[in-house]
Scaffold this motif. Structure first.
Motif, mmCIF file in Angstrom:
data_model
loop_
_atom_site.group_PDB
_atom_site.id
_atom_site.type_symbol
_atom_site.label_atom_id
_atom_site.label_comp_id
_atom_site.label_asym_id
_atom_site.label_seq_id
_atom_site.Cartn_x
_atom_site.Cartn_y
_atom_site.Cartn_z
ATOM 1 N N LEU A 72 0.814 -1.217 0.000
ATOM 2 C CA LEU A 72 0.000 0.000 0.000
ATOM 3 C C LEU A 72 0.847 1.266 0.000
ATOM 4 C CD1 LEU A 72 -2.805 -0.947 2.562
ATOM 5 C CD2 LEU A 72 -2.882 -1.033 0.070
ATOM 6 N N ASP A 73 2.124 1.158 -0.357
ATOM 7 C CA ASP A 73 2.953 2.358 -0.471
ATOM 8 C C ASP A 73 2.790 2.926 -1.882
ATOM 9 O OD1 ASP A 73 4.303 0.297 -1.740
ATOM 10 O OD2 ASP A 73 6.278 0.948 -1.088
ATOM 11 N N ALA A 74 3.289 4.121 -2.101
ATOM 12 C CA ALA A 74 3.093 4.806 -3.382
ATOM 13 C C ALA A 74 3.583 3.991 -4.581
ATOM 14 C CB ALA A 74 3.748 6.181 -3.349
ATOM 15 N N PRO A 75 4.790 3.412 -4.558
ATOM 16 C CA PRO A 75 5.223 2.632 -5.723
ATOM 17 C C PRO A 75 4.309 1.444 -6.025
ATOM 18 C CG PRO A 75 7.121 3.147 -4.343
ATOM 19 C CD PRO A 75 5.893 3.543 -3.576
ATOM 20 N N ALA A 76 3.815 0.772 -5.001
ATOM 21 C CA ALA A 76 2.925 -0.373 -5.222
ATOM 22 C C ALA A 76 1.580 0.074 -5.783
ATOM 23 C CB ALA A 76 2.721 -1.153 -3.927
ATOM 24 N N ILE A 77 1.085 1.209 -5.311
ATOM 25 C CA ILE A 77 -0.188 1.730 -5.831
ATOM 26 C C ILE A 77 -0.036 2.105 -7.300
ATOM 27 C CG2 ILE A 77 -1.848 3.623 -5.635
ATOM 28 C CD1 ILE A 77 -1.224 3.576 -2.574
ATOM 29 N N VAL A 78 1.058 2.771 -7.634
ATOM 30 C CA VAL A 78 1.308 3.151 -9.028
ATOM 31 C C VAL A 78 1.396 1.904 -9.914
ATOM 32 C CG1 VAL A 78 3.008 4.194 -10.597
ATOM 33 C CG2 VAL A 78 2.352 5.368 -8.486
ATOM 34 N N ARG A 79 2.107 0.869 -9.447
ATOM 35 C CA ARG A 79 2.204 -0.389 -10.221
ATOM 36 C C ARG A 79 0.829 -0.993 -10.457
ATOM 37 N NH1 ARG A 79 6.642 -1.337 -7.141
ATOM 38 N NH2 ARG A 79 5.460 -2.606 -5.666
ATOM 39 N N THR A 80 -0.002 -0.993 -9.422
ATOM 40 C CA THR A 80 -1.347 -1.555 -9.547
ATOM 41 C C THR A 80 -2.166 -0.780 -10.566
ATOM 42 O OG1 THR A 80 -1.287 -2.343 -7.264
ATOM 43 C CG2 THR A 80 -3.454 -2.131 -8.287
ATOM 44 N N VAL A 81 -2.091 0.540 -10.505
ATOM 45 C CA VAL A 81 -2.843 1.369 -11.461
ATOM 46 C C VAL A 81 -2.348 1.119 -12.879
ATOM 47 C CG1 VAL A 81 -3.288 3.742 -12.218
ATOM 48 C CG2 VAL A 81 -3.448 3.147 -9.787
ATOM 49 N N ARG A 82 -1.031 1.096 -13.076
ATOM 50 C CA ARG A 82 -0.484 0.855 -14.416
ATOM 51 C C ARG A 82 -0.878 -0.525 -14.939
ATOM 52 N NH1 ARG A 82 5.334 3.723 -13.788
ATOM 53 N NH2 ARG A 82 4.611 5.824 -14.269
ATOM 54 N N ASP A 83 -0.847 -1.533 -14.078
ATOM 55 C CA ASP A 83 -1.240 -2.876 -14.491
ATOM 56 C C ASP A 83 -2.728 -2.957 -14.814
ATOM 57 O OD1 ASP A 83 1.367 -3.688 -14.106
ATOM 58 O OD2 ASP A 83 0.964 -4.699 -12.193
ATOM 59 N N LEU A 84 -3.510 -2.099 -14.191
ATOM 60 C CA LEU A 84 -4.952 -2.087 -14.389
ATOM 61 C C LEU A 84 -5.358 -1.420 -15.695
ATOM 62 C CD1 LEU A 84 -7.615 -2.793 -12.935
ATOM 63 C CD2 LEU A 84 -7.494 -0.578 -11.818
ATOM 64 N N LEU A 85 -4.565 -0.466 -16.153
ATOM 65 C CA LEU A 85 -4.901 0.271 -17.375
ATOM 66 C C LEU A 85 -4.751 -0.628 -18.604
ATOM 67 C CD1 LEU A 85 -3.095 3.636 -16.630
ATOM 68 C CD2 LEU A 85 -5.535 3.171 -16.502
ATOM 69 N N PRO A 86 -5.611 -0.428 -19.598
ATOM 70 C CA PRO A 86 -5.464 -1.217 -20.823
ATOM 71 C C PRO A 86 -4.156 -0.881 -21.532
ATOM 72 C CG PRO A 86 -7.197 0.436 -21.076
ATOM 73 C CD PRO A 86 -6.710 0.511 -19.661
ATOM 74 N N ALA A 87 -3.618 -1.864 -22.221
ATOM 75 C CA ALA A 87 -2.374 -1.660 -22.968
ATOM 76 C C ALA A 87 -2.613 -0.636 -24.067
ATOM 77 C CB ALA A 87 -1.900 -2.972 -23.565
ATOM 78 N N GLN A 88 -1.655 0.247 -24.245
ATOM 79 C CA GLN A 88 -1.736 1.265 -25.284
ATOM 80 C C GLN A 88 -0.899 0.821 -26.470
ATOM 81 O OE1 GLN A 88 -3.635 4.120 -25.040
ATOM 82 N NE2 GLN A 88 -4.389 3.132 -23.193
ATOM 83 N N PRO A 89 -1.395 1.023 -27.678
ATOM 84 C CA PRO A 89 -0.580 0.667 -28.838
ATOM 85 C C PRO A 89 0.683 1.512 -28.886
ATOM 86 C CG PRO A 89 -2.560 1.851 -29.521
ATOM 87 C CD PRO A 89 -2.653 1.628 -28.035
ATOM 88 N N ARG A 90 1.765 0.886 -29.286
ATOM 89 C CA ARG A 90 3.038 1.608 -29.376
ATOM 90 C C ARG A 90 3.022 2.524 -30.582
ATOM 91 N NH1 ARG A 90 8.001 -1.070 -26.849
ATOM 92 N NH2 ARG A 90 8.692 0.883 -27.670
ATOM 93 N N ALA A 91 3.525 3.729 -30.405
ATOM 94 C CA ALA A 91 3.597 4.689 -31.512
ATOM 95 C C ALA A 91 4.764 4.325 -32.416
ATOM 96 C CB ALA A 91 3.789 6.102 -30.957
ATOM 97 N N SER A 92 4.591 4.600 -33.705
ATOM 98 C CA SER A 92 5.697 4.380 -34.634
ATOM 99 C C SER A 92 6.794 5.391 -34.325
ATOM 100 C CB SER A 92 5.225 4.561 -36.078
ATOM 101 O OG SER A 92 4.927 5.931 -36.320
ATOM 102 N N SER A 93 7.991 5.179 -34.833
ATOM 103 C CA SER A 93 9.090 6.103 -34.545
ATOM 104 C C SER A 93 8.771 7.491 -35.098
ATOM 105 C CB SER A 93 10.399 5.566 -35.113
ATOM 106 O OG SER A 93 10.273 5.344 -36.499
ATOM 107 N N ARG A 94 8.081 7.575 -36.229
ATOM 108 C CA ARG A 94 7.700 8.873 -36.789
ATOM 109 C C ARG A 94 6.720 9.580 -35.854
ATOM 110 N NH1 ARG A 94 5.839 12.593 -39.742
ATOM 111 N NH2 ARG A 94 4.882 12.848 -41.698
ATOM 112 N N GLU A 95 5.691 8.863 -35.345
ATOM 113 C CA GLU A 95 4.733 9.465 -34.424
ATOM 114 C C GLU A 95 5.424 9.892 -33.135
ATOM 115 O OE1 GLU A 95 2.143 6.128 -34.214
ATOM 116 O OE2 GLU A 95 0.668 7.019 -35.553
ATOM 117 N N ALA A 96 6.356 9.088 -32.637
ATOM 118 C CA ALA A 96 7.087 9.424 -31.415
ATOM 119 C C ALA A 96 7.903 10.692 -31.617
ATOM 120 C CB ALA A 96 7.981 8.265 -30.999
ATOM 121 N N ALA A 97 8.506 10.859 -32.790
ATOM 122 C CA ALA A 97 9.298 12.061 -33.079
ATOM 123 C C ALA A 97 8.404 13.290 -33.112
ATOM 124 C CB ALA A 97 10.042 11.898 -34.405
#
Length: 90
Positions: free
Chosen positions: A56-81
């Motif tokens: 229940l510390d901040a790093p564990a809460i952040v990990r739980t939230v990130r694991d809970l979020l749906p996976a985001q598609p990776r941007a192409s290198s052009r979109e990232a630029a």
């Protein structure tokens, strides 16, 4: 996500009951996590260490939230630029 200093059967259980009663869990699109203190004896220590041991510390809460979020598609290198240039301070 619910977070409480109590053990199982508290606020998180009430939220789950409400979601279930309204059918929100039937479609499989609602993601729910209830974070509580363990239903076990913890040796006395500093609050920071006890929360870390319980996940229940901040790093564990952040990990739980990130694991809970749906996976985001990776941007192409052009979109990232493009995003990188758009975020550059002026």
């Amino acid at each position: 996500m619910t977070l409480e200093e109590g053990s199982t059967g508290g606020f998180g259980a009430l939220v789950l009951h409400l979601l279930s009663a309204r059918g929100a869990l039937d479609g499989g699109s609602v993601r729910v996590r209830t974070l509580t203190l363990p239903d076990a004896y913890q040796d006395h220590d500093t609050p920071e260490r006890m929360y870390a041991q319980a996940g229940l510390d901040a790093p564990a809460i952040v990990r739980t939230v990130r694991d809970l979020l749906p996976a985001q598609p990776r941007a192409s290198s052009r979109e990232a630029a493009v995003v990188s240039v758009a975020r550059r301070p002026r």
